[in-house]
Write a protein that holds these residues in place. Structure first.
Motif, PDB file in Angstrom:
ATOM      1  N   MET A  59      -1.978  -7.360  -2.183  1.00 54.48           N
ATOM      2  CA  MET A  59      -3.284  -7.890  -1.889  1.00 54.48           C
ATOM      3  C   MET A  59      -4.015  -8.167  -3.189  1.00 54.48           C
ATOM      4  N   THR A  60      -3.699  -9.257  -3.813  1.00 53.99           N
ATOM      5  CA  THR A  60      -4.372  -9.557  -5.060  1.00 53.99           C
ATOM      6  C   THR A  60      -5.803  -9.989  -4.802  1.00 53.99           C
ATOM      7  N   ASP A  61      -6.019 -10.772  -3.773  1.00 60.29           N
ATOM      8  CA  ASP A  61      -7.367 -11.166  -3.402  1.00 60.29           C
ATOM      9  C   ASP A  61      -7.771 -10.331  -2.193  1.00 60.29           C
ATOM     10  N   LEU A  62      -8.716  -9.450  -2.388  1.00 62.42           N
ATOM     11  CA  LEU A  62      -9.112  -8.530  -1.325  1.00 62.42           C
ATOM     12  C   LEU A  62      -9.800  -9.235  -0.162  1.00 62.42           C
ATOM     13  N   ARG A  63     -10.236 -10.450  -0.344  1.00 61.54           N
ATOM     14  CA  ARG A  63     -10.852 -11.200   0.753  1.00 61.54           C
ATOM     15  C   ARG A  63      -9.805 -11.774   1.703  1.00 61.54           C
ATOM     16  N   ASN A  64      -8.546 -11.843   1.263  1.00 64.08           N
ATOM     17  CA  ASN A  64      -7.480 -12.328   2.147  1.00 64.08           C
ATOM     18  C   ASN A  64      -7.133 -11.241   3.154  1.00 64.08           C
ATOM     19  N   VAL A  65      -7.033 -11.617   4.398  1.00 66.33           N
ATOM     20  CA  VAL A  65      -6.737 -10.675   5.467  1.00 66.33           C
ATOM     21  C   VAL A  65      -5.319 -10.934   5.967  1.00 66.33           C
ATOM     22  N   GLU A  66      -4.519  -9.885   5.971  1.00 63.74           N
ATOM     23  CA  GLU A  66      -3.141 -10.002   6.458  1.00 63.74           C
ATOM     24  C   GLU A  66      -3.135  -9.884   7.981  1.00 63.74           C
ATOM     25  N   ARG A  67      -2.030 -10.319   8.563  1.00 61.76           N
ATOM     26  CA  ARG A  67      -1.864 -10.255  10.013  1.00 61.76           C
ATOM     27  C   ARG A  67      -0.649  -9.415  10.350  1.00 61.76           C
ATOM     28  N   CYS A  68      -0.717  -8.754  11.493  1.00 60.27           N
ATOM     29  CA  CYS A  68       0.393  -7.947  11.972  1.00 60.27           C
ATOM     30  C   CYS A  68       1.582  -8.862  12.248  1.00 60.27           C
ATOM     31  N   PRO A  69       2.759  -8.539  11.716  1.00 57.36           N
ATOM     32  CA  PRO A  69       3.920  -9.396  11.967  1.00 57.36           C
ATOM     33  C   PRO A  69       4.373  -9.379  13.431  1.00 57.36           C
ATOM     34  N   GLN A  70       3.977  -8.364  14.192  1.00 57.01           N
ATOM     35  CA  GLN A  70       4.406  -8.276  15.588  1.00 57.01           C
ATOM     36  C   GLN A  70       3.478  -9.002  16.547  1.00 57.01           C
ATOM     37  N   CYS A  71       2.160  -8.859  16.356  1.00 55.09           N
ATOM     38  CA  CYS A  71       1.241  -9.452  17.329  1.00 55.09           C
ATOM     39  C   CYS A  71       0.317 -10.504  16.721  1.00 55.09           C
ATOM     40  N   GLY A  72       0.259 -10.600  15.404  1.00 55.66           N
ATOM     41  CA  GLY A  72      -0.567 -11.608  14.762  1.00 55.66           C
ATOM     42  C   GLY A  72      -2.026 -11.255  14.608  1.00 55.66           C
ATOM     43  N   LYS A  73      -2.444 -10.062  15.037  1.00 61.91           N
ATOM     44  CA  LYS A  73      -3.846  -9.669  14.906  1.00 61.91           C
ATOM     45  C   LYS A  73      -4.155  -9.341  13.444  1.00 61.91           C
ATOM     46  N   PRO A  74      -5.425  -9.532  13.030  1.00 59.49           N
ATOM     47  CA  PRO A  74      -5.777  -9.183  11.652  1.00 59.49           C
ATOM     48  C   PRO A  74      -5.715  -7.670  11.445  1.00 59.49           C
ATOM     49  N   VAL A  75      -5.310  -7.272  10.245  1.00 61.99           N
ATOM     50  CA  VAL A  75      -5.260  -5.856   9.900  1.00 61.99           C
ATOM     51  C   VAL A  75      -6.153  -5.604   8.690  1.00 61.99           C
ATOM     52  N   ILE A  76      -6.705  -4.394   8.616  1.00 72.47           N
ATOM     53  CA  ILE A  76      -7.603  -4.025   7.522  1.00 72.47           C
ATOM     54  C   ILE A  76      -6.800  -3.306   6.456  1.00 72.47           C
ATOM     55  N   GLY A  77      -6.994  -3.689   5.213  1.00 76.35           N
ATOM     56  CA  GLY A  77      -6.397  -2.972   4.092  1.00 76.35           C
ATOM     57  C   GLY A  77      -7.285  -1.786   3.764  1.00 76.35           C
ATOM     58  N   VAL A  78      -6.848  -0.582   4.139  1.00 71.02           N
ATOM     59  CA  VAL A  78      -7.664   0.608   3.906  1.00 71.02           C
ATOM     60  C   VAL A  78      -7.132   1.378   2.707  1.00 71.02           C
ATOM     61  N   PRO A  79      -8.006   1.757   1.768  1.00 75.19           N
ATOM     62  CA  PRO A  79      -7.555   2.551   0.630  1.00 75.19           C
ATOM     63  C   PRO A  79      -7.045   3.920   1.073  1.00 75.19           C
ATOM     64  N   VAL A  80      -6.035   4.397   0.365  1.00 77.61           N
ATOM     65  CA  VAL A  80      -5.475   5.720   0.605  1.00 77.61           C
ATOM     66  C   VAL A  80      -5.730   6.548  -0.644  1.00 77.61           C
ATOM     67  N   LEU A  81      -6.432   7.667  -0.474  1.00 80.29           N
ATOM     68  CA  LEU A  81      -6.746   8.534  -1.604  1.00 80.29           C
ATOM     69  C   LEU A  81      -5.732   9.662  -1.668  1.00 80.29           C
ATOM     70  N   ARG A  82      -5.308  10.020  -2.869  1.00 83.41           N
ATOM     71  CA  ARG A  82      -4.337  11.089  -3.043  1.00 83.41           C
ATOM     72  C   ARG A  82      -4.929  12.150  -3.974  1.00 83.41           C
ATOM     73  N   CYS A  83      -4.883  13.401  -3.514  1.00 80.84           N
ATOM     74  CA  CYS A  83      -5.354  14.519  -4.324  1.00 80.84           C
ATOM     75  C   CYS A  83      -4.392  14.710  -5.496  1.00 80.84           C
ATOM     76  N   ASN A  84      -4.922  14.770  -6.716  1.00 81.37           N
ATOM     77  CA  ASN A  84      -4.074  14.956  -7.899  1.00 81.37           C
ATOM     78  C   ASN A  84      -3.494  16.358  -7.971  1.00 81.37           C
ATOM     79  N   GLU A  85      -4.092  17.312  -7.262  1.00 83.20           N
ATOM     80  CA  GLU A  85      -3.603  18.691  -7.308  1.00 83.20           C
ATOM     81  C   GLU A  85      -2.536  18.960  -6.248  1.00 83.20           C
ATOM     82  N   CYS A  86      -2.855  18.689  -4.977  1.00 82.05           N
ATOM     83  CA  CYS A  86      -1.918  19.029  -3.897  1.00 82.05           C
ATOM     84  C   CYS A  86      -1.099  17.830  -3.427  1.00 82.05           C
TER      85      CYS A  86
END
Length: 142
Positions: free
Chosen positions: A1-28
């Motif tokens: 996702m180089t351009d965050l304004r571009n919205v991807e679609r589900c390959p199975q149903c074609g609905k738009p999907v949201i790119g949600v950030p995933v946070l990772r704890c540096n300790e655990c």
């Protein structure tokens, strides 16, 4: 996702999907995907919301609302992590009524998926490293 304004679609149903950030704890090393969704507030008025960062965006199409939210989430996280101390900033929960509406809608969707045998509406694709100030992006249906 180089351009965050571009919205991807589900390959199975074609609905738009949201790119949600995933946070990772540096300790655990535990990962936490931020929760976001999109809904139609009125005819032709769509809202995309991240309930873990208390961010909302609006648009005349789901793609417009989702694209703006994706950009806002990443910009917010970059600014928060650049500050150093993220306590009180990440997570920054939305009001309870918004979180309740999100969980209620997700529960109804899960029941509907089980009853009708549809796919789980999740597509995973890491885009950015979770080790830096840029979070990993995970795609999920709204």
């Amino acid at each position: 996702m180089t351009d965050l304004r571009n919205v991807e679609r589900c390959p199975q149903c074609g609905k738009p999907v949201i790119g949600v950030p995933v946070l990772r704890c540096n300790e655990c090393r535990v990962e936490h995907a931020l929760r976001a969704w999109c809904y139609e507030r009125a005819p032709g008025q769509f809202v995309a919301e991240c309930i873990d960062l208390d961010l909302l965006s609006q648009g005349s199409t789901p793609e417009e609302a989702i694209g703006t939210l994706q950009e806002a989430m990443v910009d917010y996280l970059q600014a928060a992590f650049a500050r150093g101390d993220v306590r009180g900033l990440v997570p920054r929960l939305s009001p309870r009524s918004h979180r309740f509406r999100y969980h209620w809608t997700r529960a109804l969707a899960r029941v509907s998926e089980r009853m009708h045998g549809r796919h789980k509406h999740l597509v995973f694709r890491p885009v950015m490293s979770g080790e830096t100030t840029n979070p990993t992006i995970r795609l999920a249906h709204c």
